[in-house]
Design an enzyme around this catalytic site. Structure first.
Site, PDB file in Angstrom:
ATOM      1  N   ASP A  13    -101.467 -60.731   0.881  1.00 60.76           N
ATOM      2  CA  ASP A  13    -100.801 -61.041   2.152  1.00 60.76           C
ATOM      3  C   ASP A  13    -100.579 -59.707   2.864  1.00 60.76           C
ATOM      4  O   ASP A  13    -100.758 -58.643   2.268  1.00 60.76           O
ATOM      5  CB  ASP A  13     -99.443 -61.725   1.873  1.00 60.76           C
ATOM      6  CG  ASP A  13     -98.657 -62.010   3.150  1.00 60.76           C
ATOM      7  OD1 ASP A  13     -99.244 -62.544   4.106  1.00 60.76           O
ATOM      8  OD2 ASP A  13     -97.444 -61.688   3.202  1.00 60.76           O
ATOM      9  N   SER A  14    -100.151 -59.773   4.112  1.00 60.46           N
ATOM     10  CA  SER A  14     -99.813 -58.542   4.825  1.00 60.46           C
ATOM     11  C   SER A  14     -98.539 -57.915   4.269  1.00 60.46           C
ATOM     12  O   SER A  14     -98.251 -56.757   4.567  1.00 60.46           O
ATOM     13  CB  SER A  14     -99.627 -58.851   6.308  1.00 60.46           C
ATOM     14  OG  SER A  14     -98.634 -59.846   6.462  1.00 60.46           O
ATOM     15  N   CYS A  76    -101.823 -65.823   3.154  1.00 64.96           N
ATOM     16  CA  CYS A  76    -101.425 -65.368   4.484  1.00 64.96           C
ATOM     17  C   CYS A  76    -102.149 -66.259   5.495  1.00 64.96           C
ATOM     18  O   CYS A  76    -103.387 -66.318   5.487  1.00 64.96           O
ATOM     19  CB  CYS A  76    -101.863 -63.916   4.634  1.00 64.96           C
ATOM     20  SG  CYS A  76    -101.576 -63.218   6.268  1.00 64.96           S
ATOM     21  N   GLU A 155     -89.285 -58.968   5.877  1.00 66.74           N
ATOM     22  CA  GLU A 155     -89.727 -57.781   5.128  1.00 66.74           C
ATOM     23  C   GLU A 155     -88.527 -56.907   4.735  1.00 66.74           C
ATOM     24  O   GLU A 155     -88.554 -56.234   3.723  1.00 66.74           O
ATOM     25  CB  GLU A 155     -90.703 -56.952   5.967  1.00 66.74           C
ATOM     26  CG  GLU A 155     -92.089 -57.545   6.064  1.00 66.74           C
ATOM     27  CD  GLU A 155     -92.896 -57.435   4.763  1.00 66.74           C
ATOM     28  OE1 GLU A 155     -92.896 -56.363   4.142  1.00 66.74           O
ATOM     29  OE2 GLU A 155     -93.516 -58.454   4.386  1.00 66.74           O
ATOM     30  N   CYS A 187     -96.625 -69.730   8.434  1.00 68.18           N
ATOM     31  CA  CYS A 187     -96.674 -68.311   8.059  1.00 68.18           C
ATOM     32  C   CYS A 187     -95.998 -68.226   6.699  1.00 68.18           C
ATOM     33  O   CYS A 187     -94.909 -68.785   6.506  1.00 68.18           O
ATOM     34  CB  CYS A 187     -95.921 -67.474   9.085  1.00 68.18           C
ATOM     35  SG  CYS A 187     -95.637 -65.769   8.550  1.00 68.18           S
ATOM     36  N   HIS A 189     -94.407 -65.997   5.238  1.00 70.39           N
ATOM     37  CA  HIS A 189     -93.087 -65.362   5.175  1.00 70.39           C
ATOM     38  C   HIS A 189     -91.955 -66.379   5.371  1.00 70.39           C
ATOM     39  O   HIS A 189     -90.848 -66.194   4.868  1.00 70.39           O
ATOM     40  CB  HIS A 189     -92.951 -64.299   6.275  1.00 70.39           C
ATOM     41  CG  HIS A 189     -93.590 -62.983   5.946  1.00 70.39           C
ATOM     42  ND1 HIS A 189     -94.943 -62.808   5.930  1.00 70.39           N
ATOM     43  CD2 HIS A 189     -93.037 -61.784   5.607  1.00 70.39           C
ATOM     44  CE1 HIS A 189     -95.211 -61.533   5.614  1.00 70.39           C
ATOM     45  NE2 HIS A 189     -94.075 -60.904   5.418  1.00 70.39           N
TER      46      HIS A 189
END
Ligand code: DGL
Length: 280
Positions: A13-14, A76, A155, A187, A189
């Site tokens: 993932d990012s 992701c 994050e 997403c 996240h």
């Protein structure tokens, strides 16, 4: 070379978003070892050009394959939207599992006929989303929002502070006024802020996290390929190795909160958009 069933699953993932998918993989397949790559040096992917996300995804995939990954989970939505097709063409012998916004189950179950979708700009712009909408929306009204700044809040591990709340209020309140009964998390996240989303939307709105379905699909592919790990119960043999192109210490400190377990994190550095190097 034939694949080894005890080889690890590669997940990327990012950033920390893919940990929501990893959590589901751990829950369903605790015996599997995993290599997890968070491209935190490049986060967020959402506003980036498709071609660049393809370069990052290809290089990370190569990195995971070089370390023995038997299957690649693109955990992701943005990388899946930008690069999944490209990855399948570039690595025709590799099995990939990708993410797509869960419009299908949402459209099947909505009663008001209005569904909210939260995802990044690149996910909404990609052909994958257009095709999901075309195939599955079936006259259901989809309200889209990109939640600017939310990925960065997550994050930082800020899952319910005032700024995180402001971003979600701004996304969800206009949707509630239009009578949504379902929210799709497009997403990886966003599952980490489900408790906050539920506080905002109340208990009459269903929130769909696709991670369990993605873990089930990964399991099915491993079973079909005879690649399920023969390791014993969790903790005996399976291990997770984390890599980040950002700060190893900050990822390590977030693992207990986001994943519910600790792990060793190695720093990986980019040299340009197509080469990775181990160490600082
Ligand atoms: N976790 C990523 C996704 O699922 C997005 C975060 C980003 O913009 O980098 O889309």
């Amino acid at each position: 070379m034939p694949l080894n069933s005890n080889a690890p699953i590669g997940v990327f993932d990012s950033g920390v978003g893919g940990l929501s998918v990893l959590r589901a993989i751990r829950g369903q397949m605790p015996e599997e070892s995993v290599l997890y790559f968070g491209d935190q040096g490049h986060i967020p992917y959402g506003p980036r050009p498709m071609a660049q996300i393809q370069d990052f995804s290809e290089t990370i995939t190569r990195f995971l394959l070089d370390r023995g990954a038997k299957i690649i989970v693109v955990a992701c939505n943005t990388a899946s939207a930008a690069a999944l097709k490209y990855l399948r063409q570039t690595f025709p012998d590799v099995q990939f599992v990708g993410m797509e916004p869960a419009v299908k189950p949402a459209a099947e179950r909505t009663e008001t006929g209005v569904v909210g979708v939260l995802a990044t700009p690149a996910t909404f712009q990609g052909a994958l989303y257009a095709s999901v909408v075309e195939r599955f929306a079936n006259g259901v009204q989809l309200l889209q929002h990109t939640c600017p700044g939310l990925v960065q809040q997550i994050e930082k591990g800020d899952l319910d502070g005032p700024e995180t709340r402001r971003i979600l209020d701004e996304a969800l309140n206009p949707m509630l006024e239009k009578n949504i009964d379902t929210v799709v998390l497009g997403c990886t996240h966003y599952p980490f802020v489900i408790p906050l989303i539920e506080r905002i939307v109340g208990d009459k709105v269903r929130v769909i996290d696709p991670a369990p379905a993605v873990a089930r699909q990964t399991k099915r592919l491993l079973e079909a390929g005879g690649l399920k790990s023969l390791n014993g119960a969790r903790g005996e043999h399976s291990e997770i190795q984390f890599y980040t192109s950002g700060n190893a210490e900050s990822l390590r400190s977030l693992l207990p909160k986001l994943l519910g377990e600790e792990g060793a994190v190695t720093t990986i550095k980019w040299e340009g958009d197509k080469t990775l190097k181990v160490g600082d």
